[in-house]
Design a protein around this motif. Structure first.
Motif, short mmCIF file in Angstrom:
data_model
loop_
_atom_site.label_atom_id
_atom_site.label_comp_id
_atom_site.label_asym_id
_atom_site.label_seq_id
_atom_site.Cartn_x
_atom_site.Cartn_y
_atom_site.Cartn_z
N UNK A 106 30.09 85.23 33.83
CA UNK A 106 29.49 85.46 32.52
C UNK A 106 30.21 86.56 31.76
N UNK A 107 30.67 87.58 32.48
CA UNK A 107 31.40 88.66 31.81
C UNK A 107 32.59 88.11 31.02
N UNK A 108 33.36 87.24 31.65
CA UNK A 108 34.54 86.70 31.01
C UNK A 108 34.28 85.35 30.33
N UNK A 109 33.00 85.07 30.05
CA UNK A 109 32.58 83.94 29.22
C UNK A 109 33.19 82.61 29.67
N UNK A 110 33.31 82.44 30.99
CA UNK A 110 33.82 81.18 31.51
C UNK A 110 35.32 81.01 31.44
N UNK A 111 36.05 82.06 31.05
CA UNK A 111 37.51 81.95 30.90
C UNK A 111 38.28 82.39 32.14
N UNK A 112 37.58 82.83 33.19
CA UNK A 112 38.26 83.32 34.38
C UNK A 112 38.93 82.16 35.13
#
Length: 219
Positions: A106-112
């Motif tokens: 969630x921190x990286x909004x699904x971009x990890x």
């Protein structure tokens, strides 16, 4: 603008990257001395840039030259930062709780990607934190061509395991002076850890912004 300093990380050529929690806007910011310009390491320490210090900043209107994801938090400063107070260590966890995310995903909004990096240009935060059970995290050394690398492993609230390099100026100093044992000692008799994460600058060849542990607050 007033911030609580949260992250002070080591960079190359005698500079540190600084980040903090904006007390008015309730968001993370990365103050810069100029476009793409970080701070001399001499400015790090209890006299100014240290976790828990409250620092007064005056934003400028200078154009930021960096793109996403770092542009989301970058703020170029036009006057000398000023130390105006500090938050007692016992109060830091509650004061910084709003900067925490439910999970690394969630921190990286699904971009990890691959649990390790975010691609340059991704529209997501480049700074944040997660709360971790101290029984489900720790530190280790990993051999690298340039010598041992200090790393932090943990399981987040979604039960996903992560393992990132530690770039915190404070924790790295403890490691260099007392070795791995000194760092492991930090979590003893503590229940939770506020693990601060950040993205490195993108690699020129592939645009990968690797995740790093910017700091850890145990409580």
């Amino acid at each position: 603008m007033q911030i609580i300093v949260t992250d002070v990380t080591l960079m190359h050529n005698g500079h540190v990257c600084v980040a903090g929690w904006d007390l008015e806007r309730k968001c993370m910011v990365r103050p810069l001395a100029g476009p793409g310009q970080h701070w001399a390491e001499e400015m790090a320490g209890e006299h100014l840039f240290e976790m828990g210090n409250v620092v007064q900043l005056v934003p400028s209107k200078a154009r930021n030259t960096r793109g996403l994801p770092h542009a989301r938090e970058d703020v170029i400063i036009k006057e000398e930062p000023e130390l105006i107070g500090s938050v007692p260590p016992a109060q830091l966890p509650s004061r910084l709780a709003e900067s925490e995310h439910a999970s690394v995903r969630q921190l990286f909004a699904g971009h990890l990607k691959s649990g390790m990096y975010v691609l340059e240009g991704s529209d997501c935060p480049s700074l944040g934190a997660v709360s971790v059970d101290c029984r489900r995290m720790g530190f280790e050394e990993r051999e690298k061509p340039k010598g041992p690398q200090l790393r932090c492993w943990f399981y987040d609230a979604e039960g996903v395991s992560y393992n990132f390099p530690v770039v915190s100026r404070t924790i790295r100093a403890m490691y260099e002076e007392g070795g791995l044992e000194a760092v492991v000692e930090l979590r003893k008799r503590r229940r939770l850890a506020h693990v601060r994460l950040g993205l490195a600058n993108p690699f020129k060849d592939d645009g990968r912004c690797w995740v790093m542990v910017n700091n850890v607050l145990f409580y």
